[in-house]
Motif scaffolding. Structure first.
Motif, short mmCIF file in Angstrom:
data_model
loop_
_atom_site.label_atom_id
_atom_site.label_comp_id
_atom_site.label_asym_id
_atom_site.label_seq_id
_atom_site.Cartn_x
_atom_site.Cartn_y
_atom_site.Cartn_z
N MET A 26 0.82 -1.21 0.00
CA MET A 26 0.00 0.00 0.00
C MET A 26 0.85 1.26 0.00
O MET A 26 0.38 2.33 -0.37
N PHE B 143 0.74 -3.09 -6.72
CA PHE B 143 -0.10 -4.11 -6.09
C PHE B 143 0.44 -5.54 -6.26
O PHE B 143 0.11 -6.42 -5.47
N GLN C 269 -3.85 -12.74 -12.39
CA GLN C 269 -3.94 -11.50 -11.62
C GLN C 269 -3.67 -10.27 -12.49
O GLN C 269 -4.46 -9.31 -12.49
N PRO D 158 -7.91 -0.94 -6.08
CA PRO D 158 -7.59 -1.66 -4.83
C PRO D 158 -8.56 -2.79 -4.52
O PRO D 158 -8.15 -3.83 -3.98
N LEU D 159 -9.83 -2.60 -4.89
CA LEU D 159 -10.81 -3.67 -4.66
C LEU D 159 -10.51 -4.88 -5.53
O LEU D 159 -10.57 -6.03 -5.07
N TRP D 160 -10.18 -4.64 -6.80
CA TRP D 160 -9.80 -5.76 -7.67
C TRP D 160 -8.54 -6.44 -7.19
O TRP D 160 -8.41 -7.67 -7.26
N SER D 161 -7.58 -5.65 -6.71
CA SER D 161 -6.35 -6.23 -6.19
C SER D 161 -6.64 -7.15 -5.01
O SER D 161 -6.08 -8.24 -4.89
N ALA D 162 -7.54 -6.71 -4.13
CA ALA D 162 -7.90 -7.53 -2.98
C ALA D 162 -8.58 -8.83 -3.41
O ALA D 162 -8.29 -9.90 -2.88
N LEU D 163 -9.46 -8.74 -4.40
CA LEU D 163 -10.14 -9.93 -4.91
C LEU D 163 -9.17 -10.90 -5.56
O LEU D 163 -9.32 -12.12 -5.47
N GLY E 112 -5.99 -11.17 -4.80
CA GLY E 112 -4.93 -11.61 -3.90
C GLY E 112 -3.63 -10.86 -4.07
O GLY E 112 -2.55 -11.42 -3.90
N GLY E 113 -3.72 -9.56 -4.41
CA GLY E 113 -2.53 -8.75 -4.57
C GLY E 113 -1.89 -8.43 -3.23
O GLY E 113 -2.44 -8.71 -2.16
#
Length: 304
Positions: A1, A112, A251, A295-300, A302-303
């Motif tokens: 981050m 990310f 990813q 950031p939401l896509w990264s979280a989904l 697994g970034g």
């Protein structure tokens, strides 16, 4: 981050520098040209030789083309269903299928998923977004612009072959087997030049940021933002799941598909007179919202 926070700081710096009289109006354009001719080719020369080729690397090159045709079909059907103006539909055909997969994509992928993911992002950008910009967007813009010269195979081929990052890509592939790793001085030079890409381009993006909305265009704008930031990465994910690809390829490919509309494609649409205020709003709003959706896509995905 921390890397993501740095990207936001660079963006804000560019936004506030525009308000200083010491920086002329074309500062963003000059910074873009530096990235286009120096920083981005240096990054390509540095990272592409590190890539270990496999059949799965065809997917980051092919997925953007599959998404392009899916989005184009969706735009045509939506335009007919809701009765959009011809210029608005044409503008979406030029801009919406293409994401900001290099200028914004590369720093975001690095932030990310780490620098090791950049070669996959480069394949997505160079074989997908860049070639589509030089062919699809150019042709569609010319077809809908009565004052434009008719695109030819020669003019399109010249545009591709003389593009700086394409020259760097071809050079990197040639050097991969017999001149890599580079001598220490060359490696240091490429590292120092490529390190300027993220701060310079994000400052340029912030400097050029505009957001203009018109009431009659809210419907097409909402459709476009939803398709670009949510629909396209979801479609990319579903496509890749069918092929059981490596995690990093999945990813990065999905993440690149989630990038906001490409600034260069927007410039082509505006130059062709295709709903320029609408295109500016789409590019600007897409950029702002992407700092929430990425950031939401990264979280989904697994970034880091």
């Amino acid at each position: 981050m921390e890397n993501f926070a740095l990207v936001l700081v660079y963006l804000l710096l560019g936004y506030f520098l525009r308000r200083l009289p010491q920086f002329p109006a074309n500062t963003g354009l000059v910074l873009n040209q530096f990235v286009l001719y120096i920083a981005l080719p240096a990054l390509v020369l540095q990272k592409i030789p590190q890539l270990q080729f496999s059949s799965q690397l065809l997917l980051p090159a092919l997925v953007p083309w599959a998404l392009l045709f899916l989005v184009a079909a969706a735009v045509v059907m939506a335009g007919r269903f809701w009765g959009w103006q011809r210029q608005t539909t044409a503008a979406l055909l030029v801009v919406l299928p293409l994401g900001n997969t290099s200028f914004l994509g590369f720093p975001m992928v690095e932030a990310f998923f780490g620098s090791s993911a950049l070669p996959v992002a480069m394949i997505y950008d160079q074989a997908g977004s860049f070639v589509a910009l030089a062919t699809w967007s150019t042709i569609i813009a010319a077809l809908y612009n009565p004052n434009a010269d008719k695109p030819t195979v020669g003019s399109i081929s010249k545009r591709i072959l003389l593009f700086p990052s394409f020259i760097a890509l071809a050079t990197a592939l040639l050097l991969k087997n017999w001149a890599y790793p580079y001598p220490a001085f060359i490696d240091t030079l490429l590292s120092s030049l490529s390190a300027t890409l993220v701060p310079v381009i994000m400052i340029a993006v912030g400097f050029q940021f505009r957001l203009q909305l018109e009431p009659g265009e809210k419907g097409p704008l909402a459709f476009a933002v939803a398709v670009k930031l949510l629909g396209m990465p979801l479609c990319a994910w579903l496509i890749l799941l069918a092929f059981h690809v490596e995690q990093q390829i999945l990813q990065v490919t999905v993440f690149e598909a989630a990038m906001p509309p490409m600034v260069s494609a927007g410039a082509i649409a505006i130059a062709a007179g295709l709903a320029p205020r609408f295109v500016s709003a789409l590019v600007g709003l897409g950029l702002v919202l992407s700092f929430i959706t990425l950031p939401l896509w990264s979280a989904l995905l697994g970034g880091v």
